[in-house]
Design a protein around this motif. Sequence first.
Motif: not given
Length: 320
Positions: A292-293, A298-301, A303-307, A313-317
């Motif tokens: 998630i880090e 990206i810089g434009t998102l 911290d609230l939207a990411i949280a 979300l899941i990641f490939e691994n």
Amino acid sequence: MKRLLAYFKFSKTEQNGFFIILVIIVLFVTIYTLIKRNTRDPIPNQAKLFEQSFHDSIEISSPTDKREFNNPYVNKNESRESISPTPDLNDEKLFYFDPNNLPHADWHKLGLSDKQIAVLKNYEKKGGRFKVKTDLKKIYSINERLYKRLEPYIQIKTIPDSERTKQQDRASLLYDKFERNKAELIDINTCDTTALISLKGIGSILSKRILKYKDVLGGFYRIEQLKEVYGVTAETYDLIKDYIVVANLDGIKKININKVDANSLAKHPYLSPKDAKLIVNYRDQHGSYVNIEDLTKIGTLSDLAIAKIAPYLIFENDSR
């Protein structure tokens, strides 16, 4: 003279016509005279009828009313009381009654008019209640005379404080089934509309909105997310928050951030189409996301939207 008489000479035809006209005039005068003799003046006749009906009404009125008409010195207040529009009540028709929530028909039997009853019912609609007999006198449609006739028959049922408390408790329990039993908490991720409707402040429409929003999100991971549902006000949330839990997190639908396209990602409520496009473009340019880090790069998102999006979300691994 002869010249003047010449104007009064008539032919035979003119003489016959004049005679006929004269006969008609005489007949009209005679008929009019006969009719006039046999016809009475209508105005004196109507006045006599009115006078007779007026005296008749006095004769059949009560002694109090007759005294009022005959005595010019009668007290004004007494006069007003004696001609009150409230009909006389027959004691034989009166019955014991409780004025609280008394049916319209029973008020009629007691001698009240529709207008008087309407005032009483309006008082009840506004939450008014008769606790003692004299409370009935406070209703402006009940005059002193009517109250004195009804007062001996008023029997107001008193509710003991203990019984009143029991009734309030029963009503509260019926309205909120989960107030007494904390074990029966509702899991917002597995419940149906029936369970939601049982909560105070939740109706059928709002319950459907909550479940629809759950499907769009992919499931709730915090009960505070209910505030995001249209129609769930701060007051409603305060009423239901103690009876809802998020116990089943396994059912939350996950999005593989390294495989999803921009259009599908943009369908999530926490991401705008612009945010979704930035996430996918950054992935295409820099490779798959590891955790998630990586989204913070990206810089434009914010911290609230990411949280907010992180639990979905899941990641490939990722083994989830």
